[in-house]
Motif scaffolding. Sequence first.
Motif, PDB file in Angstrom:
ATOM      1  N   UNK A 168       0.837  -1.200   0.000  1.00 13.82           N
ATOM      2  CA  UNK A 168       0.000   0.000   0.000  1.00 13.82           C
ATOM      3  C   UNK A 168       0.874   1.253   0.000  1.00 13.82           C
ATOM      4  N   UNK A 169       1.962   1.213   0.760  1.00  9.32           N
ATOM      5  CA  UNK A 169       2.894   2.340   0.787  1.00  9.32           C
ATOM      6  C   UNK A 169       3.498   2.561  -0.594  1.00  9.32           C
ATOM      7  N   UNK A 170       3.814   1.488  -1.303  1.00 10.89           N
ATOM      8  CA  UNK A 170       4.373   1.619  -2.653  1.00 10.89           C
ATOM      9  C   UNK A 170       3.392   2.337  -3.571  1.00 10.89           C
ATOM     10  N   UNK A 171       2.125   1.952  -3.518  1.00 14.33           N
ATOM     11  CA  UNK A 171       1.119   2.592  -4.375  1.00 14.33           C
ATOM     12  C   UNK A 171       1.036   4.087  -4.065  1.00 14.33           C
ATOM     13  N   UNK A 172       1.029   4.438  -2.804  1.00 15.55           N
ATOM     14  CA  UNK A 172       0.900   5.850  -2.442  1.00 15.55           C
ATOM     15  C   UNK A 172       2.161   6.647  -2.756  1.00 15.55           C
ATOM     16  N   UNK A 173       3.330   6.025  -2.602  1.00 12.13           N
ATOM     17  CA  UNK A 173       4.582   6.751  -2.819  1.00 12.13           C
ATOM     18  C   UNK A 173       4.852   7.037  -4.290  1.00 12.13           C
ATOM     19  N   UNK A 174       4.117   6.423  -5.188  1.00  6.68           N
ATOM     20  CA  UNK A 174       4.284   6.799  -6.597  1.00  6.68           C
ATOM     21  C   UNK A 174       3.915   8.264  -6.821  1.00  6.68           C
ATOM     22  N   UNK A 175       3.084   8.820  -5.918  1.00  4.46           N
ATOM     23  CA  UNK A 175       2.699  10.225  -6.059  1.00  4.46           C
ATOM     24  C   UNK A 175       3.882  11.164  -5.865  1.00  4.46           C
ATOM     25  N   UNK A 176       4.934  10.718  -5.187  1.00  4.31           N
ATOM     26  CA  UNK A 176       6.115  11.564  -5.018  1.00  4.31           C
ATOM     27  C   UNK A 176       6.779  11.859  -6.363  1.00  4.31           C
ATOM     28  N   UNK A 177       6.723  10.896  -7.265  1.00  3.31           N
ATOM     29  CA  UNK A 177       7.292  11.125  -8.581  1.00  3.31           C
ATOM     30  C   UNK A 177       6.553  12.199  -9.348  1.00  3.31           C
ATOM     31  N   UNK A 178       5.237  12.269  -9.179  1.00  2.00           N
ATOM     32  CA  UNK A 178       4.470  13.314  -9.844  1.00  2.00           C
ATOM     33  C   UNK A 178       4.696  14.673  -9.237  1.00  2.00           C
ATOM     34  N   UNK A 179       4.963  14.730  -7.936  1.00  2.00           N
ATOM     35  CA  UNK A 179       5.141  16.013  -7.259  1.00  2.00           C
ATOM     36  C   UNK A 179       6.500  16.638  -7.546  1.00  2.00           C
ATOM     37  N   UNK A 180       7.522  15.807  -7.787  1.00  3.31           N
ATOM     38  CA  UNK A 180       8.883  16.332  -7.918  1.00  3.31           C
ATOM     39  C   UNK A 180       9.501  16.036  -9.284  1.00  3.31           C
ATOM     40  N   UNK A 181       9.229  14.864  -9.837  1.00  3.42           N
ATOM     41  CA  UNK A 181       9.934  14.417 -11.033  1.00  3.42           C
ATOM     42  C   UNK A 181       9.117  14.554 -12.307  1.00  3.42           C
ATOM     43  N   UNK A 182       7.996  15.235 -12.250  1.00  4.99           N
ATOM     44  CA  UNK A 182       7.090  15.393 -13.402  1.00  4.99           C
ATOM     45  C   UNK A 182       6.638  14.059 -13.963  1.00  4.99           C
ATOM     46  N   UNK A 183       6.514  13.066 -13.104  1.00  5.18           N
ATOM     47  CA  UNK A 183       5.989  11.777 -13.521  1.00  5.18           C
ATOM     48  C   UNK A 183       4.468  11.882 -13.602  1.00  5.18           C
ATOM     49  N   UNK A 184       3.913  11.560 -14.744  1.00  3.43           N
ATOM     50  CA  UNK A 184       2.487  11.784 -14.978  1.00  3.43           C
ATOM     51  C   UNK A 184       1.646  10.655 -14.381  1.00  3.43           C
ATOM     52  N   UNK A 185       1.619  10.596 -13.042  1.00  3.49           N
ATOM     53  CA  UNK A 185       0.834   9.571 -12.362  1.00  3.49           C
ATOM     54  C   UNK A 185      -0.536  10.138 -11.995  1.00  3.49           C
ATOM     55  N   UNK A 186      -1.278   9.393 -11.193  1.00  2.00           N
ATOM     56  CA  UNK A 186      -2.676   9.727 -10.923  1.00  2.00           C
ATOM     57  C   UNK A 186      -2.825  11.076 -10.227  1.00  2.00           C
ATOM     58  N   UNK A 187      -2.064  11.315  -9.173  1.00  2.00           N
ATOM     59  CA  UNK A 187      -2.201  12.570  -8.441  1.00  2.00           C
ATOM     60  C   UNK A 187      -1.776  13.761  -9.281  1.00  2.00           C
ATOM     61  N   UNK A 188      -0.800  13.565 -10.163  1.00  2.00           N
ATOM     62  CA  UNK A 188      -0.348  14.665 -11.013  1.00  2.00           C
ATOM     63  C   UNK A 188      -1.409  15.101 -12.013  1.00  2.00           C
ATOM     64  N   UNK A 189      -2.414  14.260 -12.250  1.00  2.00           N
ATOM     65  CA  UNK A 189      -3.474  14.625 -13.195  1.00  2.00           C
ATOM     66  C   UNK A 189      -4.446  15.653 -12.629  1.00  2.00           C
TER      67      UNK A 189
END
Length: 301
Positions: free
Chosen positions: A206-227
Motif C-alpha cells: 500500500x505504501x508503494x502505491x501511495x509513494x508513486x505520487x512523489x514522482x508526480x510532485x517532484x519528477x514530473x511523472x504523470x501519475x494519478x495525483x499529477x493529473x
Amino acid sequence: MSSVLYDAQGPRAKRRNVLFTVVFLVAAAAVLWWVITSLNDKDQLAWEKWKPFFSSTEAWTTYLWPGLQNTLKAAALSMVIAMPLGAVLGIARLSDHRWVRVPVSIVVEFFRAIPVLILMIFGVALYSEYTNVSSDDRPLYAVVTGLVLYNASVLAEIVRAGILSLPKGQSEAAMAIGLRKNQVMRFILLPQAVTVMLPAIVSQLVVIVKDTALGGAVLTFSELLASVGPMSGYYGANTIASFTIVALIYIAINFSLTTFASWLEGRLRRGKKSTGAVLPPAAVGGAESTGAGGAGGGIGL
C-alpha cells in the motif's frame, strides 16, 4: 467489571467520559460545518464542479485513466522487483557467514535510512548522466528505482523478523531428520513465515502505491495525483472535486489490496490445519475388539 487491562469505571468517570464525548462531537460538528460552509461559499460544492466526472467520460479517459495506468505500472514494477529482492536480502541477513551477513546488513540499513524521495532524485541524476534512457522514460525509471531500493530494504526486515518469530524447535526438528539449512529455510521456515509476514507485506505494498505520487510532485511523472492540476485547470478550478475523485480511486486500490491479502491469509491458515481422515466409531470399535481378542489370546497362551 474489571479486566487485566483496566478497572471498571465509577460513576464520576462515566459522567466525565460522557461529557468529553459530547464536547468532542460538538467540536467535530462545528469543524465539519465550517468546512462545508467555506467550500460552499467558494462554489466548490456546486454541481458544475462535479459534473465532468458523472456526465461524460472525457475527464476519465483524458486525465484520470492515463494517470492511473502510470501509477499502476510504477507500483507493479516496484512490487515485482522489490518483493523477491527483499526476500533474498532478508534471508541473507540471517546467514551464518559473516562475509554475507555484514555487507547485506549495511546495504539494508543504508537504504532504509534514506527518504524515498531522495532516492528518486538520485535516480533521475543517475539515468541522466550514465544511461541512454530517454527524458520521457526517465521519471518512471527513477520512481521505480527509488521505490525498489527503499521498499526492498523494508521488506528484508519484514522477512527477517517473520522468520525469527518462528519457534526454534521448527529448525531443530528439521535438522534432526537430516535436512540441510537451505532446505530448512525453503521447506520449513519460509512457508510458515509467509502467513506471519503477510499483513506487514501488504501494508508495504500500500505504501508503494501511495509513494508513486512523489514522482508526480517532484519528477514530473504523470501519475494519478499529477493529473489533478491540468484536470482542475481545464474544468474551471474544481480542485476539491478532483482531489476527492483521486482520493476515492486510491482508497479503492488499497482496499482491494488489503481485502485480497485478508482472503489469502485466511486461505493459507486454513490450508495449514490438519487434513487427517477421521475414523468412524465403527472402525474404532472394531479395532478395540480386535485388540482385546489379541490380548486374550496372548494371555491364554
